[in-house]
Scaffold this active site. Sequence first.
Site, PDB file in Angstrom:
ATOM      1  CG  ASN A 133      -0.184  -0.001   2.545  1.00 45.44           C
ATOM      2  OD1 ASN A 133       1.050   0.004   2.569  1.00 45.44           O
ATOM      3  ND2 ASN A 133      -0.906   0.006   3.646  1.00 45.44           N
ATOM      4  CG  HIS A 135       3.679   0.222   4.778  1.00 44.97           C
ATOM      5  ND1 HIS A 135       2.711  -0.702   5.109  1.00 44.97           N
ATOM      6  CD2 HIS A 135       4.841  -0.460   4.809  1.00 44.97           C
ATOM      7  CE1 HIS A 135       3.280  -1.869   5.314  1.00 44.97           C
ATOM      8  NE2 HIS A 135       4.578  -1.763   5.147  1.00 44.97           N
TER       9      HIS A 135
HETATM   10  C1  GLP Z   1       6.627  -4.365   6.783  1.00 40.80           C
HETATM   11  C2  GLP Z   1       7.688  -3.442   7.336  1.00 40.80           C
HETATM   12  C3  GLP Z   1       8.318  -2.592   6.273  1.00 40.80           C
HETATM   13  C4  GLP Z   1       8.664  -3.451   5.069  1.00 40.80           C
HETATM   14  C5  GLP Z   1       7.408  -3.989   4.467  1.00 40.80           C
HETATM   15  C6  GLP Z   1       7.645  -4.886   3.258  1.00 40.80           C
HETATM   16  O1  GLP Z   1       5.324  -3.966   6.997  1.00 40.80           O
HETATM   17  N1  GLP Z   1       7.201  -2.590   8.373  1.00 40.80           N
HETATM   18  O2  GLP Z   1       9.452  -1.928   6.797  1.00 40.80           O
HETATM   19  O3  GLP Z   1       9.344  -2.669   4.117  1.00 40.80           O
HETATM   20  O4  GLP Z   1       6.692  -4.724   5.435  1.00 40.80           O
HETATM   21  O5  GLP Z   1       7.905  -6.196   3.650  1.00 40.80           O
HETATM   22  P1  GLP Z   1       8.309  -7.355   2.663  1.00 40.80           P
HETATM   23  O6  GLP Z   1       9.722  -7.073   2.290  1.00 40.80           O
HETATM   24  O7  GLP Z   1       8.188  -8.622   3.453  1.00 40.80           O
HETATM   25  O8  GLP Z   1       7.398  -7.291   1.503  1.00 40.80           O
END
Ligand code: GLP
Length: 231
Positions: A133, A135
Amino acid sequence: MEVIVKDNHNEMSKEAFRLFADGLTGARVLGFATGGTPRMLYELASEACSYGNISFRGKCSFNLDEYYPICRDDPESYWRYMYDNLFGRIDLESGKINFPHSMGSGQETTARYANLYKSLGPVDLQILGIGCNGHIGFNEPGSSRDSTIRIVRLSDDTIARNRPKTATAITMGIKEIMESRRIILIASGDDKGRAIRDAVKGRVTESVPASFLQEHGDVTIVLDRAAARML
Ligand code: GLP
């Protein structure tokens, strides 16, 4: 923003490691992210450190975020992840690792981490992932440009994806992330395609927190083809 596209997750990780290792020499304060995406990057960094090709000695680190409240030994904690994937395997002194552990109330937890950041920050070299999303850290859609270290409520999207034990977390704000001197953001997989397009090509908006990075002067985004599919 510089965007680099590699064929697959492995190649993306190798390129991110190359950029990270390049930036490491001149960096005193390192910023780390968690998630599946940087796992191989951390593997490559641990390996290079064990061969003596890179060193973290004399540096310090900050992590972006952690669930709140959570015990550091909880297998789902980001502390556990960092220890297993990086901190337990490199020569970064344990006293130099700054981490947003749960410490009493939300207010106490925030104040402790904000004070550490005030005395040791900003970050010289920040590794970032991105949520589907848009973030960054746990700055969910709606986070403002001047948001700082704080306790946040996770979005329904993030809860559905991460299935955390708690719906709240502590995160560095957009303000601290934007204060980083250099940022390397990595993303791989189809499901990141839309967030990457909105972050890189969309307008700068609180609805896509990663879009604020367009206003940062030194960001490199390393993607695999799948994550770059909508660019
Ligand atoms: C989480 C963390 C983020 C991270 C994101 C993506 O919610 N708070 O810092 O960048 O997920 O995670 P993934 O790499 O597992 O897709």
